[in-house]
Design a protein around this motif. Structure first.
Motif, short mmCIF file in Angstrom:
data_model
loop_
_atom_site.label_atom_id
_atom_site.label_comp_id
_atom_site.label_asym_id
_atom_site.label_seq_id
_atom_site.Cartn_x
_atom_site.Cartn_y
_atom_site.Cartn_z
N HIS A 173 38.50 33.48 15.45
CA HIS A 173 38.08 32.23 16.10
C HIS A 173 36.84 32.44 16.96
O HIS A 173 35.95 31.56 17.01
N LEU A 174 36.75 33.57 17.66
CA LEU A 174 35.56 33.83 18.47
C LEU A 174 34.32 33.97 17.60
O LEU A 174 33.24 33.45 17.94
N LEU A 175 34.46 34.67 16.48
CA LEU A 175 33.32 34.84 15.59
C LEU A 175 32.90 33.50 14.99
O LEU A 175 31.70 33.19 14.89
N ARG A 176 33.87 32.70 14.56
CA ARG A 176 33.53 31.41 13.97
C ARG A 176 32.84 30.49 14.97
O ARG A 176 31.98 29.68 14.60
N SER A 177 33.23 30.62 16.24
CA SER A 177 32.58 29.77 17.25
C SER A 177 31.11 30.12 17.42
O SER A 177 30.33 29.32 17.95
N GLN A 178 30.71 31.31 16.96
CA GLN A 178 29.31 31.73 17.01
C GLN A 178 28.61 31.57 15.67
O GLN A 178 27.51 32.10 15.48
#
Length: 681
Positions: free
Chosen positions: A490-495
């Protein structure tokens, strides 16, 4: 009573030998003998007071529990070791005496209780033989080495010993019957057992396997046929826990490798059953020493958590069906210019709904099963693994320009929670400005932050939260591998970095031998993130928490790993014989058929003898008539008691059959030498 004591002695020994010290086992065995003889002094039938029996058993059990606990806790003038030893002796002796005394007393009160008694004893005797604990077929060494070197399977050999022990125990517990009837019953049981053994020689006995909640096996998926779904994809979300997550474990060892001791419900790690064998056809040592055997990926966000793609339009680089006649190929995957190809062969020991395969599998083809007793499937795999470090991927964005809006939306979908983007922005705040446009550097930075700030533990499960990943990430940062993998995704997708979660097994080469075979254990089940790099493909991007409260990873037995590898290579001796083809093999089919014929012949002979004895009543002669009468009364339960004379037996039956008494006196006169004419009179 002697035979009963012997059977109870064997049963108690089998049940306690792995639970107690030799002193505790000896005390339990002595208590079992005393329990048998104490129950033998009780009256039979309705005269037995059931309340008194249960009271004695309850008092013995409480005495054992309270006395052993008191010795462990009371400040007595005893060495700790001696106090524990005395407590163990009291506990096992009291508990065994109470159990045996109750079982035998109930047997004397109600004949039907004998079935329960026999069943319990048979289980205690047979179980140690048929249960080859945790599939450790290389143990015990004195038996396994001898058996494998002769082409025999020690697992099957132990089952045969269990069959023999169970048949012998059952015949010895039959009660007051003649020796030839015991022998006939023993031969009957052995004949039936050998018949089953002959016709089911390739029967695969699969223990209950748990992969710590990741639901990687067909057993955990709960499929009716145990084979998975028709399409080979299993459940839509690939999960099964209340939180839609799993429970397999992470990292955290000094070397950054961590451990993969998984945990099920309640924080207990699953039993380390072997689930598959991988044979490598060339040398391969991955960076970090971890082998990832991927089985499934979760990329679709359903509003609560990540699940397997339900549309069939994405994740086509993952082969989720087993090959049959054709060779299955993956679409996409790692680009050949950035990867090396690794040929392997997989042999599954338990059913899986999807085929585990090393790294990024690009082709799967079916193989004949080399040993149906141990393996359920075999297939060739051609895999690709990244051949360079992450630093060599600079300049490659994550999302390709060729992706359409649907693919971008699929692989970048995140929860409707602004905290994910806020946290990822905060993590990347101190990133070198020169690398702000490099997706691989941003991913490494987020990964390093999770490794530094997170704590791997199975005590925090976050099962009551709508979004367990948010509960983990914005709460205590304590969780296991699934929480780390989902939070990282989720953190990667938010970027704007395409990411997904992979499920499978992670094996540390440091816990294995140096051979070409790798034994995959159930407690190595794992979940890890994967990210997409344009022009390269999907690459493993696992998180290794620096801190953990997990125990060190169990070392895989090298001898078991080598043995499984040799069985996969169709060596029935497990590599222990110089010439496998010359190994001695037992012809089970011929032996079973011969045993059945012998059994049938013995049964026919027994019925002929019975018919001949029954014919004495009309063939004439007091001796034959007397024998026929005794057999007739025995059939209805009126046989002579132990120690009862012929005259007393005849007097007891006089009320039912008045002719029995003169017939008995005639037989006695004939036996004592009065002559047949006098006896007939």
């Amino acid at each position: 009573m002697l035979w009963t004591s012997l059977i109870y002695l064997c049963g108690v020994f089998a049940a306690t030998v792995t639970l107690a010290t030799p002193w505790g086992v000896s005390a339990a065995a002595l208590a079992a003998i005393l329990g048998v003889y104490a129950a033998g002094r009780l009256p039979e039938g309705p005269r037995l007071r059931l309340f008194g029996v249960l009271l004695i058993a309850l008092l013995m059990g409480l005495t054992g529990l309270l006395a052993s606990r008191g010795l462990r806790q009371a400040p007595l003038d005893l060495a700790p070791g001696r106090a524990l030893l005395i407590a163990e002796v009291i506990f096992f002796s009291a508990l065994t005496f109470g159990g045996v005394f109750t079982a035998r007393a109930l047997r004397r009160r109600w004949r039907l209780m004998g079935l329960i008694e026999v069943s319990a004893l048979l289980l205690s005797v047979i179980y140690p033989f048929i249960n080859h604990r945790e599939r450790m077929i290389h143990r015990p060494r004195f038996l396994s080495d001898w058996a494998w070197s002769r082409g025999l399977d020690p697992h099957a050999l132990l089952q045969d010993l269990g069959l023999l022990a169970g048949a012998l125990a059952l015949t010895l517990l039959m009660g007051r019957v003649r020796w030839w009837r015991r022998l006939a019953a023993l031969l009957l049981l052995l004949g039936l057992g050998l018949g089953v053994r002959a016709f089911h020689k390739d029967l695969h006995l699969e223990p209950e396997i748990h992969t710590g909640g990741l639901n990687l096996t067909s057993q955990e998926r709960g499929d009716k046929d145990g084979k998975g779904d028709k399409d080979g994809k299993g459940d839509k979300d690939g999960k099964g826990d209340k939180d839609g997550k799993g429970d397999k474990g992470g990292k955290g060892d000094k070397g950054g490798k961590g451990n993969n001791n998984s945990g099920g419900s309640g924080g207990r790690p699953p039993i380390p059953h072997p689930v598959a064998v991988a044979l490598f056809h060339q040398e391969y040592t991955p960076e970090g020493g971890l082998l990832y055997f991927r089985q499934q990926v979760l990329s679709e966000y359903n509003g609560h958590h990540l699940v397997a793609d339900t549309t069939g339009r994405f994740d086509r680089d993952v082969i989720t069906a087993f090959p049959r006649q054709e060779t299955l190929s993956a679409e996409g995957g790692l680009a050949p210019s950035f990867a090396i190809e690794i040929p392997t062969t997989m042999y599954l020991l338990v059913d899986h709904p999807q085929p585990p395969a090393l790294s990024q599998a690009v082709a799967l083809s079916a193989l004949p099963n080399p040993d149906p007793k141990h393996f359920v499937a075999a297939y060739e795999v051609t895999s690709r693994a990244l051949s360079m470090s992450y630093k060599r991927l600079l300049g490659h964005p994550s999302v390709p320009d060729a992706w359409g809006e649907e693919a971008r939306a699929h692989y970048l979908a995140t929860p409707d929670d602004p905290r994910y983007e806020q946290l990822s922005d905060e993590i990347l705040r101190d990133l070198d400005p020169r690398f702000m446009d490099e997706d691989i550097i941003k991913a490494l930075h987020i990964k390093r932050w999770l490794e530094r700030e997170g704590f791997y533990t199975r005590t925090e499960r976050h099962v009551d939260d709508v979004d367990p990943a948010a509960s983990f990430l914005f709460g205590s940062l304590r969780g296991y591998c699934v929480h780390f993998a989902h939070a990282m995704t989720h953190l990667l997708r938010s970027q704007g970095i395409a990411a997904r979660v992979a499920l499978g097994y992670a094996e540390d080469l440091n816990a294995h031998g140096g051979g070409s075979s790798v034994l995959i254990m159930a407690d190595r089940a794992h979940a890890w993130p994967e990210i997409h790099i344009d022009g390269v493909g999907w690459i493993t991007f696992d998180v290794y928490p620096e801190r953990s409260d997990e125990r060190p990873q169990r070392i895989v037995h090298v001898s078991l790993e080598k043995l499984m590898g040799e069985l996969a290579r169709k060596d029935p001796t497990g590599g222990l014989a110089a010439d496998p083809e010359s190994a001695w093999r037992i012809p089970w089919a011929a032996l079973g058929a011969a045993s059945l014929r012998l059994l049938l012949g013995l049964l026919i002979l027994a019925y002929l003898i019975k018919l001949a004895r029954r014919s004495g009543a009309w063939l004439g002669g007091p001796r034959r008539a007397y024998i026929a009468a005794l057999d007739a009364f025995s059939d209805v339960g009126l046989r002579r008691r132990i120690g009862e004379s012929r005259e007393a037996h005849a007097r007891r039956l006089a009320a039912i059959c008045p002719a029995m008494e003169p017939l008995t006196w005639g037989q006695l006169r004939l036996t004592l030498g009065r002559g047949e004419a006098d006896a007939a009179a």
